[in-house]
Design an enzyme around this catalytic site. Structure first.
Site, PDB file in Angstrom:
ATOM      1  N   GLU A  84      -2.577  -8.528   4.312  1.00 38.81           N
ATOM      2  CA  GLU A  84      -2.551  -9.141   5.872  1.00 38.81           C
ATOM      3  C   GLU A  84      -3.809  -9.191   6.496  1.00 38.81           C
ATOM      4  OE1 GLU A  84      -1.569  -6.383   4.795  1.00 38.81           O
ATOM      5  OE2 GLU A  84      -2.017  -4.627   5.877  1.00 38.81           O
ATOM      6  N   HIS A 118      -4.051  -5.123   0.521  1.00 40.65           N
ATOM      7  CA  HIS A 118      -3.359  -5.387   1.906  1.00 40.65           C
ATOM      8  C   HIS A 118      -3.347  -6.905   1.880  1.00 40.65           C
ATOM      9  CE1 HIS A 118      -2.894  -1.697   4.079  1.00 40.65           C
ATOM     10  NE2 HIS A 118      -3.822  -1.243   3.204  1.00 40.65           N
ATOM     11  N   CYS A 132       0.909  -1.178  -0.078  1.00 34.27           N
ATOM     12  CA  CYS A 132      -0.018   0.074   0.190  1.00 34.27           C
ATOM     13  C   CYS A 132       0.645   1.200   0.132  1.00 34.27           C
ATOM     14  CB  CYS A 132      -0.878   0.047   1.278  1.00 34.27           C
ATOM     15  SG  CYS A 132      -2.328   1.252   0.887  1.00 34.27           S
TER      16      CYS A 132
END
Ligand code: XMP
Length: 509
Positions: A169, A167, A79
């Site tokens: 995660e 993202h 990001c």
């Protein structure tokens, strides 16, 4: 040498989540503020640049010095990190017309790129940014695109550097862990050897080297962190560790004896100190929450200090500090990271001239539990709900009296015991009863009563920072309410707290 991944934090709320995902792959990693990280040595196998609430287009945007990293060690920008690697190396980042937020799909995906080996075409990813990459430098090649974002992912040709604007995660990126795994094991070549057992082995031998024949004291709270810390130290230095478990009179019903017996049964060198009267005498009649906390903190230090002084030649104070206490997302506007210091026994190390040792300071809570399980600790310790240091004092609203405390202990015991007997305890993150400074009218037999009201509080959470109220079955709540009103003299009304955090908090004061 423990191989590791460094994560440079630009202040994203998700940075800790990147670390947790990587550790779930059994690869060790550490988080550092973007402007304050160690010079990578051979143990550093790769670096990840996190996201950020800032914009790379701001004049004071966070700018790390990557001269010892980029082009030398495998690097992944996530990001903001990906946008930073574009904006500062010949490309362009602009405000996106529409804020790119939420689910998207990688409609183009290069499976030959090592980051995307084995990832499904069209895989779902999660976007969360106001800026977007509008032009990539010449040496960059696009490896993944969504319908709206062409540079969803890129690789720098001839360099071990990648960028992804989504993202990996977060849960909504369905193959995010696989992407991270491709980076840390495929690209960075980390072996997946970071496990609870390997942590125990390395930590015990480090503690042995560091402590030698020195004596150590540790304050046990009955909670998971201090218990696991004590058993790690016990494994390393045996009888040179003395644990002190203080009964402040504010623990749950029978908790002090139960926990103390189990510690002794497990072979720990532990001293129990029953100081209930000392705490309760000082708290009698006090109603202000901060005053209660201050009194409890002060008396705890006095009691702990007196007991610790009986141990001759003690050099160290051990604490159960864990990773979230040590790291805190950086303030992107501030000059340096704010690191929280965490002292359960504040001021004591200085007063007693002790050095502090924190064997769990690099672990997340779920990792602490796994280490505890590997050390053979029983579930009733490892799965215990969190419990605040000031104990039932902050769940007894209004003036503290011994009589009200007994009432609260009984009601709390009925609730917790009921959760356990009905198989609900493990699905709740934290639960307890709060005694309100409110009386209301009731009727018992032929008589009218004017008695106290209690609140049942039960929440689901992962870290206590946010929480939702637990949707406990009505039948169960009805049963607990009946049992409390029938058995606990002085309580004639039970209510259930249906507030989430934020805007409420878990405790009432
Ligand atoms: P709140 O009420 O802030 O609680 O939502 C979040 C978590 O922190 C615990 N808590 C405390 N723990 N000393 C502690 O050791 C305190 O003064 C304290 N106040 C709240 C609370 O039980 C929950 O787990």
């Amino acid at each position: 040498m423990q191989e590791k991944i460094l994560i440079l934090d630009f202040g994203s709320q998700y940075t800790q989540l990147i670390a947790r995902r990587i550790r779930e792959i059994n690869v060790y990693c550490e988080i550092y503020p973007f402007n304050h990280f160690p010079t990578p040595d051979e143990s550093v196998k790769g670096v990840i640049l996190s996201g950020s609430p800032a914009s790379v287009r701001d004049n004071n945007a966070p700018s790390p010095d990557l001269s010892g990293i980029k082009g030398i060690i495998p690097l992944l920008g996530v990001c903001y990190g990906a946008q930073y690697l574009v904006q500062n190396f010949g490309g362009e980042v602009m405000a996106s017309g529409t804020r790119e937020y939420g689910r998207a799909n990688l409609v183009y995906l290069n499976n030959n790129d090592p980051l995307f080996v084995g990832i499904n075409q069209g895989t779902q990813v999660w976007m969360s940014h106001a800026d977007t990459i509008t032009r990539i430098p010449e040496t960059y090649e696009i490896t993944g695109s969504t319908t709206d974002v062409e540079a969803g992912a890129y690789h720098i040709k001839g360099e071990n550097t990648w960028g992804i604007q989504f993202h990996p995660e977060v849960y909504h990126t369905t193959e995010g862990t696989k992407v991270l795994s491709n980076f840390v094991t495929g690209i960075c070549k980390c072996s997946r050897n970071w496990t609870p057992d390997s942590f125990i082995g390395t930590t015990v031998s480090l503690l042995k080297d560091q402590l030698g024949d020195d004596k150590v004291i540790l304050g046990l709270s009955g909670g998971v962190d201090s218990t696991v810390a004590s058993f790690l130290l016990h494994k390393a230095i045996g009888k040179n560790l003395t644990c002190i478990f203080v009964d402040n009179g504010l623990l749950r019903k029978n908790e002090y004896n139960k926990v103390l017996e189990s510690y002794i049964g497990l072979g720990l060198n532990v001293v129990g100190v029953n100081a209930s009267d000392r705490f309760l005498d000082q708290l009698e009649g006090v109603s202000d929450p901060e005053t209660k906390r201050k009194i409890i903190g002060r008396v705890f230090i006095e009691v702990f200090d007196a007991e610790a002084s009986k141990v001759k030649d003690v050099k160290w104070l051990a604490q159960g500090t864990i990773y979230p206490d040590v790291i805190e997302s950086v303030s992107v506007n501030g000059p340096s990271a704010t690191i929280k210091s965490h002292h359960n026994v504040g001021g004591l190390p200085e007063k007693m001239h002790l050095q502090v040792i924190e064997p769990l300071r690099l672990l997340f809570k779920d990792e602490v539990r796994k280490v505890g399980a590997s050390l053979g600790l029983p579930d009733f310790i490892l799965k215990r709900h969190p419990f605040p240091g000031p104990g039932l004092a902050i769940r007894l609203l209004g003036k503290m009296t011994r009589e009200k405390l007994e009432m609260l202990k009984e009601a709390d015991d009925i609730f917790i015991d009921g959760l356990k007997k009905n198989g609900l305890y493990d699905s709740v993150w934290q639960a307890g009863v709060i005694l309100l400074p409110v009386q209301s009218v009731g009727v018992m037999g032929d008589e009218r009563t004017y008695e106290n009201a209690v609140v049942l509080r039960a929440v689901s959470s992962t870290d206590g920072m946010t929480a939702d109220w637990s949707h406990l079955p009505y039948e169960f709540l009805g049963m607990i309410s009946n049992e409390i009103i029938n058995k606990v003299k002085g309580i004639n009304r039970v209510v259930f707290d249906i507030s989430s955090k934020p805007p409420s908090t878990i405790e009432w004061e």
